[in-house]
Write an enzyme that holds these catalytic residues in place. Structure first.
Site, short mmCIF file in Angstrom:
data_model
loop_
_atom_site.label_atom_id
_atom_site.label_comp_id
_atom_site.label_asym_id
_atom_site.label_seq_id
_atom_site.Cartn_x
_atom_site.Cartn_y
_atom_site.Cartn_z
N TYR A 149 0.84 -1.19 0.00
CA TYR A 149 0.00 0.00 0.00
C TYR A 149 0.88 1.25 0.00
O TYR A 149 0.93 1.98 -0.95
CB TYR A 149 -0.96 -0.01 1.18
CG TYR A 149 -1.97 1.11 1.13
CD1 TYR A 149 -3.08 1.01 0.31
CD2 TYR A 149 -1.80 2.27 1.88
CE1 TYR A 149 -4.00 2.05 0.22
CE2 TYR A 149 -2.72 3.32 1.80
CZ TYR A 149 -3.82 3.20 0.98
OH TYR A 149 -4.72 4.22 0.89
N SER A 194 -6.41 0.99 -4.51
CA SER A 194 -6.54 2.41 -4.23
C SER A 194 -5.16 3.07 -4.35
O SER A 194 -4.57 3.06 -5.42
CB SER A 194 -7.16 2.61 -2.85
OG SER A 194 -7.64 3.92 -2.68
N ASP A 219 -17.60 3.60 -8.27
CA ASP A 219 -16.56 4.04 -7.34
C ASP A 219 -16.48 5.56 -7.37
O ASP A 219 -16.00 6.15 -8.35
CB ASP A 219 -15.22 3.43 -7.72
CG ASP A 219 -14.14 3.66 -6.66
OD1 ASP A 219 -14.36 4.51 -5.77
OD2 ASP A 219 -13.11 2.98 -6.72
N HIS A 250 -15.93 1.36 -4.26
CA HIS A 250 -14.51 1.26 -3.93
C HIS A 250 -14.18 -0.03 -3.20
O HIS A 250 -13.01 -0.36 -3.04
CB HIS A 250 -14.11 2.47 -3.08
CG HIS A 250 -12.65 2.75 -3.06
ND1 HIS A 250 -11.92 3.03 -4.21
CD2 HIS A 250 -11.75 2.80 -2.04
CE1 HIS A 250 -10.65 3.23 -3.88
NE2 HIS A 250 -10.52 3.10 -2.58
#
Length: 722
Positions: free
Chosen positions: A490, A570, A654, A689
């Site tokens: 991430y 993301s 999203d 999302h």
């Protein structure tokens, strides 16, 4: 033989001569190559839109895909999905993976109980229900369904986003998300009859529901945007108060209505004793102002606790006028301070739990404060009383992550969940008076934890920084370079990746795969300094850390280039997009999910401008523009380069990271990529999302992701799964 490898197993590439390796590479990818060569991508119109940044003209040929309401975009989505699903349908074991994942997922899951009014509530999923059901038990032990979100829509795409009770527990307000959107509706019901009391509160976004007694509640939202509510910019967040029995049109704006109070994110929270309203106001995902209002005096003014964006500060609790705050002001790893509400500015703060070398997060319940420290991404918990005395170190069941240790002040027991990558989450009941824990709800997951192990390693990134990574695999794993490996990351927004169990990851492990999670800079594992080391003009550090993680896994024999997949969602989707365009040779498969992929325009959609603390924007300066332009995945796809087999995933609803990011990236890859690897996009319809996604859709998606990954690693058939 590894469980999922074909009978014609592949030789160890690291030990092959160049000629042997080339031969094996051909054999490894022949099936997938044949399928990829048969792909005919939809024709994507290239427009002539350009933008000028500090004298540099940048083409944006797929700008039209930003219009999520247009019939052309809808037709493009349909055409892309037809190609993608036709490709996926030829993978012989895709259905086999889906059936095994369904079987593994099909076990009862129960959440920790919580008391509101005369009832004890808990969440439960019987197994494959699309959404968790809320149950309640009365004083006599009778249990019934309170709310069943599976009845909210026929296809399970309307989910329960939050649930909040009035002071005496007699009224409940719950928010629903339709199609995965961040826009919510709040429905108010009588707890006894479950009857709706008034019209829903609509057009709510990025909001809690915080009750003031039994009279009403505070919530936050934006004015309805012009144009598409899924992509139009939302910039001025407002805090409202809804008094029960009145129309939403009459709801008072408490904060955020004026130009002076304009902020991108505003939230309100009422203290447990109903004496104070606390308001957080921010323009980005890091740094907030904090205000309080004395609710015992209706005409009281807002008082600033902090009036700059220099740090993040929140209210932990209060005892009368004594406030307990959690802050990283002058304490990058966070500390707890106390101050009197009548003079709450930082000059009067006193340390209650001082900053340490480890990152702190804090909860309260049963009259105690629980300080959780993150030590190399592993949890340690200490218990304190409200006088600042350390009561004990909480003995945890093992090495991993915990969540919980929160509840009302008068609770007699608390609950927490313990988990790690190879231990399904188990709920423990904790007695604060004695420090004893006992199992409350043992996980019923069909997974043999004893057959697997997790190992934490530290590897060296490009600039010499030591980065932790946890690698999980089946015991007895041979480090021969042939293991299919999923590397996840991430690296942003101060978010920490701590060990947690996932049934989807369990399937990957069961099939013989290696699952590795790197704790990259940009995250919060080592506090603010670690976060800042991966932001704005330091963002390349995050990509370098991820590349070094992949190289470590290959060098140590866990896997090889043609058996490595990289995945992230993301901000992690940006990570994958950047790394696959910078080092396409490193991995065989790339899986960017709901990614931020157009770094020159991300801030023009919905609340994207709030991410500028981490990214910077192309308008900030010429230096910032050039830096973003240098790694923006959409702008760094080069003609003729052989990129890894790529399946982009996104949702058409999203409104957090708008799907145009993924649409543009797919179009660029399909137009420019050389070689034979497929460049596909899988677009989930009526989905957002990720939060609230129905179980059925999640299972289908992971079957497609794993099938695509293995097929492009050269795995021709699976042995029978358990």
């Amino acid at each position: 033989m590894k469980k999922w490898l074909s009978v014609l197993s592949v030789a160890v590439l690291a030990a092959c001569s160049p000629q042997e390796q080339a031969s094996n590479d051909v054999e490894l990818s022949k099936e997938a190559t044949m399928a990829a060569n048969q792909l005919t991508y939809p024709t994507t119109f290239r427009g002539n839109v350009t933008d000028n940044y500090f004298g540099t003209v940048v083409a944006d040929p797929y700008r039209w895909l930003e219009d999520d309401r247009s019939v052309d975009t809808e037709a493009w989505v349909q055409a892309q999905n037809e190609v993608t699903f036709k490709y996926l349908e030829q993978i012989p074991y895709r259905q086999q993976i889906e059936e095994r994942l369904s079987s593994m997922w099909n076990y009862e899951k129960v959440g920790a109980p919580f008391k509101e009014g005369d009832y004890t509530y808990f969440y439960k999923n019987d197994g494959l229900q699309n959404q968790y059901v809320v149950y309640r038990t009365d004083a006599e032990g009778n249990t019934e369904v309170f709310l069943d979100p599976n009845t909210f829509s026929e296809d399970g795409t309307t989910s329960l986003a939050s649930l909040s009770f009035s002071k005496d527990g007699s009224i409940a307000a719950y928010a629903i998300s339709e199609g995965g959107s961040d826009w919510r509706k709040i429905i108010i019901i009588d707890v006894e009859t479950k009857e709706q009391l008034e019209d829903p509160i609509v057009d709510v976004k990025f909001s809690g529901i915080s009750w003031f007694g039994n009279d009403g509640f505070y919530y936050s939202s934006y004015d309805k945007p012009e144009g598409s509510e899924l992509s139009a910019k939302t910039d001025q967040h407002k805090l409202y108060y809804h008094k029960l029995g009145t129309a939403q049109a009459d709801d008072a704006v408490i904060f955020g209505g004026s130009e002076a109070e304009k902020h991108r994110y505003v939230g309100g929270y009422v203290s447990e004793d109903d004496n104070y309203l606390f308001i957080s106001a921010a323009n980005s995902t890091s740094g907030n102002k904090l205000f309080l209002k004395d609710l015992s005096s209706p005409d009281s003014e807002f008082v600033a606790i902090t009036d700059t964006f220099d740090g993040d500060t929140s209210v932990l609790d209060n005892k009368g006028s004594k406030l307990y705050l959690v802050t990283d002001l002058d304490a990058p790893n966070k500390r707890v301070v106390t101050v009197d509400a009548r003079a709450p500015e930082p000059a009067n703060w006193q340390d209650f739990i001082a900053e340490t070398d480890n990152v702190l997060s804090v909860g309260t319940g049963a009259g105690y404060i629980f300080a959780e420290y993150m030590v190399d991404a592993i949890a340690k918990v200490e218990q304190y009383d409200y006088d600042g005395n350390k009561v004990r170190d909480v003995e945890l069941p093992g090495v991993g992550s915990v969540s919980g240790f929160g509840g009302k002040d008068d609770a007699e027991e608390l609950y927490y969940t313990f988990t790690n990558y190879n231990t399904p989450g188990t709920i423990y009941k904790y007695a604060p008076a004695t420090g004893e824990s006992e199992v409350y709800e043992q996980s019923k997951a069909d997974f043999d934890s004893e057959a697997y192990e997790s190992k934490q390693v530290f590897y060296t990134s490009k600039d010499g920084t030591e980065v932790p990574m946890i690698i999980t695999y089946k015991k007895g794993l041979e480090l021969d370079g042939t293991n299919p490996t999923m590397l996840y990351g991430y690296g942003g927004f101060n978010i920490s990746l701590t060990p947690s169990f996932s049934i989807t990851n369990a399937l990957w492990l069961e099939m013989g795969g290696v699952y590795a999670v790197a704790n990259l800079r940009g995250g919060g594992e080592y506090g603010k300094a670690w976060h800042l080391a991966g932001t704005q003009l330091n963002k390349q550090n995050v990509f370098d850390d991820f590349i070094a993680a992949g190289e470590y896994l290959i060098d140590q024999g866990y896997t090889s280039n043609n058996r490595l997949a990289v995945r992230g969602g993301s901000n992690g989707g940006l990570l994958v997009g950047a790394v696959m365009t910078q080092r396409p040779d490193l991995m065989q498969v790339a899986l960017p999910a709901v990614g931020v992929l157009d770094m020159l325009r991300y801030h023009t959609f919905t609340a994207g401008a709030g991410w500028a603390y981490d990214y910077g924007t192309a308008e900030d300066s010429e230096e910032m523009f050039e830096y973003l332009y240098g790694y923006s995945p959409v702008h760094n796809v080069e003609q003729g380069v052989s990129y890894p087999a790529t399946m982009i995933t996104t949702g058409d609803h999203d409104d957090r990271v708008v799907p145009a990011h993924s649409f543009k990236f797919a179009a660029e890859l399909q137009a420019k990529a050389g070689g034979s690897n497929p460049q596909l996009i899988r677009i989930e319809t009526n989905a957002g999302h990720g939060a609230g996604t129905p179980v059925s859709k999640t299972i289908e998606q992971y079957a497609d992701i794993y099938g695509f990954t293995l097929w492009n690693m050269g795995v021709k058939e699976l042995e029978e799964l358990q």
